[in-house]
Design a protein around this motif. Structure first.
Motif, PDB file in Angstrom:
ATOM      1  N   GLN A 207       0.801  -1.215   0.000  1.00 25.68           N
ATOM      2  CA  GLN A 207       0.000   0.000   0.000  1.00 25.68           C
ATOM      3  C   GLN A 207       0.842   1.278   0.000  1.00 25.68           C
ATOM      4  N   ILE A 208       2.175   1.142   0.109  1.00 23.76           N
ATOM      5  CA  ILE A 208       3.005   2.348   0.110  1.00 23.76           C
ATOM      6  C   ILE A 208       3.261   2.864  -1.307  1.00 23.76           C
ATOM      7  N   ALA A 219      -3.174  -5.437  -5.125  1.00 20.78           N
ATOM      8  CA  ALA A 219      -4.387  -5.945  -4.483  1.00 20.78           C
ATOM      9  C   ALA A 219      -4.991  -7.067  -5.316  1.00 20.78           C
ATOM     10  N   TRP A 220      -5.000  -6.878  -6.636  1.00 21.80           N
ATOM     11  CA  TRP A 220      -5.493  -7.921  -7.533  1.00 21.80           C
ATOM     12  C   TRP A 220      -4.600  -9.164  -7.456  1.00 21.80           C
ATOM     13  N   ALA A 221      -3.281  -8.946  -7.452  1.00 18.58           N
ATOM     14  CA  ALA A 221      -2.342 -10.074  -7.409  1.00 18.58           C
ATOM     15  C   ALA A 221      -2.513 -10.880  -6.130  1.00 18.58           C
ATOM     16  N   THR A 222      -2.765 -10.198  -5.009  1.00 16.06           N
ATOM     17  CA  THR A 222      -2.953 -10.886  -3.735  1.00 16.06           C
ATOM     18  C   THR A 222      -4.130 -11.842  -3.781  1.00 16.06           C
ATOM     19  N   ASP A 223      -5.147 -11.495  -4.567  1.00 13.98           N
ATOM     20  CA  ASP A 223      -6.328 -12.342  -4.703  1.00 13.98           C
ATOM     21  C   ASP A 223      -6.206 -13.358  -5.828  1.00 13.98           C
ATOM     22  N   HIS A 224      -5.117 -13.297  -6.591  1.00 12.56           N
ATOM     23  CA  HIS A 224      -4.954 -14.207  -7.743  1.00 12.56           C
ATOM     24  C   HIS A 224      -3.526 -14.767  -7.765  1.00 12.56           C
ATOM     25  N   LEU A 225      -3.069 -15.261  -6.640  1.00 12.50           N
ATOM     26  CA  LEU A 225      -1.678 -15.722  -6.530  1.00 12.50           C
ATOM     27  C   LEU A 225      -1.409 -16.960  -7.372  1.00 12.50           C
ATOM     28  N   PHE A 260       8.916  -9.539  -4.727  1.00 10.55           N
ATOM     29  CA  PHE A 260       7.739  -9.078  -4.003  1.00 10.55           C
ATOM     30  C   PHE A 260       6.600 -10.092  -4.114  1.00 10.55           C
ATOM     31  N   ILE A 261       6.391 -10.612  -5.318  1.00  6.76           N
ATOM     32  CA  ILE A 261       5.338 -11.615  -5.517  1.00  6.76           C
ATOM     33  C   ILE A 261       5.664 -12.872  -4.724  1.00  6.76           C
ATOM     34  N   GLU A 262       6.931 -13.258  -4.682  1.00 10.58           N
ATOM     35  CA  GLU A 262       7.310 -14.423  -3.887  1.00 10.58           C
ATOM     36  C   GLU A 262       6.967 -14.209  -2.423  1.00 10.58           C
ATOM     37  N   ARG A 263       7.220 -13.017  -1.905  1.00  8.95           N
ATOM     38  CA  ARG A 263       6.899 -12.718  -0.505  1.00  8.95           C
ATOM     39  C   ARG A 263       5.391 -12.718  -0.268  1.00  8.95           C
ATOM     40  N   LEU A 264       4.621 -12.211  -1.245  1.00  7.68           N
ATOM     41  CA  LEU A 264       3.159 -12.285  -1.130  1.00  7.68           C
ATOM     42  C   LEU A 264       2.691 -13.735  -1.052  1.00  7.68           C
TER      43      LEU A 264
END
Length: 325
Positions: A207-208, A219-225, A260-264
């Motif tokens: 969010q930063i 936000a979209w990526a978090t819901d579509h990992l 970043f995606i890996e950490r998500l």
């Protein structure tokens, strides 16, 4: 016993206090397990807090006598360790010697450090203050990304709400897991965080980003990992070239898109390991790792632990995994 200085951080006091108070309310035997007491570390019985809401102590530090079960030192906003008088430091050392265990919340660790109570120990504090604590007190091993740490009979926690996590852990240590979970549910604590977990949330960090398009994308990526979240696919979502997208992403979030995606994905998998009984293959698929081995490698890179060990340590349900990662 809570030892509060002027300008005490209210939630550092009230959060752990309410954990122990709730334990008393839910305890079905007599007597109640905890006798709570607020003690003024300096001045009179009135304690001003950083938020402006005053507290009234039952006694001053000078009049305290042992034995003490748990000595809790919350943070005080703006208090520098050198501002604590030598007399108060002597009293803190005296009380600590009479205590079964000693606890700091947030920058309360600086006060324990000034009293020499953290020398040679592993400790944590608020993530913003870890480097300062390490610089001032080089004999201390500061791990400023941890929720809380126990070293012997000394417990230190990260900032504000982490004090409640530590209090839940102390409660579990004293009276068992069942009561600790009942208290956590009673306080509507979203998740019971254990020591050793990081203070940082990758989802919150997303969010930063200054650009709305990046925040919306993450936000979209978090819901579509479990989707294709390669640099090329993400760049296409925001109508940018992969090269420009990677440059902008690193500038705003301080990380490559892939890391970043890996950490998500690891954060999502952590939550599932803690709160569900899903097997590792199902978790790996839902979080987009493609397989258990890929999830295992990601956990080792990000958390320095394999998924089965993480679940055994932090799971909030009774299931203990026997799966091979």
């Amino acid at each position: 016993m809570f030892l509060a200085f002027p300008q005490a951080v209210l939630l550092d006091v009230a959060g752990p206090w309410d954990v122990f108070h709730n334990a008393n309310q839910l305890w079905e035997k007599s007597p109640q397990p905890y006798s709570l007491e607020l003690v003024a570390a300096a001045g009179g019985l009135q304690i001003g807090t950083a938020g402006g809401l005053p507290l009234t102590a039952s006694k001053t530090i000078q009049s305290c006598r042992g034995p003490i079960d748990t000595l809790v030192v919350p943070a005080a906003d703006g208090l520098e360790p050198e501002e604590v008088s030598p007399e108060t430091i002597r009293h803190i050392c005296r009380l600590a010697a009479q205590s079964r265990r000693v606890v700091s919340v947030c920058t309360g660790a600086f006060i324990l450090a000034a009293a020499g109570l953290l020398n040679g120990r592993r400790v944590t504090t608020h993530w913003r203050c870890g480097s300062d604590l390490a610089r001032r007190y080089p004999s201390i091993s500061v791990e400023s990304d941890q929720i809380y740490i126990r070293d012997g009979n000394v417990y230190t926690s990260a900032g504000v709400t982490a004090g409640m996590d530590l209090a839940i852990a102390l409660l579990e240590e004293d009276l068992g897991r069942e009561l600790a979970l009942r208290v956590a549910r009673n306080l509507v604590m979203f998740i019971r965080r254990a020591g050793g977990q990081t203070q940082f949330s990758t989802t919150l960090e997303s969010q930063i980003a200054e650009r709305d398009s990046l925040r919306d994308l993450l936000a979209w990526a978090t819901d579509h990992l479990n989707r294709d979240l390669s640099v090329e696919a993400l760049a296409d979502q925001v109508h940018m070239s992969p090269r420009n997208f990677a440059r902008v992403f690193r500038k705003e979030l301080g990380s490559t898109p892939a890391k970043f995606i890996e950490r998500l994905r690891v954060e999502s998998a952590r939550n599932m390991l803690e709160s569900s009984t899903a097997d590792h293959g199902e978790i790996a698929t839902k979080c987009g790792f493609g397989g258990v081995n890929a999830m295992r490698r990601a956990f080792l890179r990000v958390l320095k632990v394999i998924p089965s060990e993480y679940r055994d340590r932090f799971s909030s349900n009774d299931r203990k995994t026997s799966e091979v990662d």
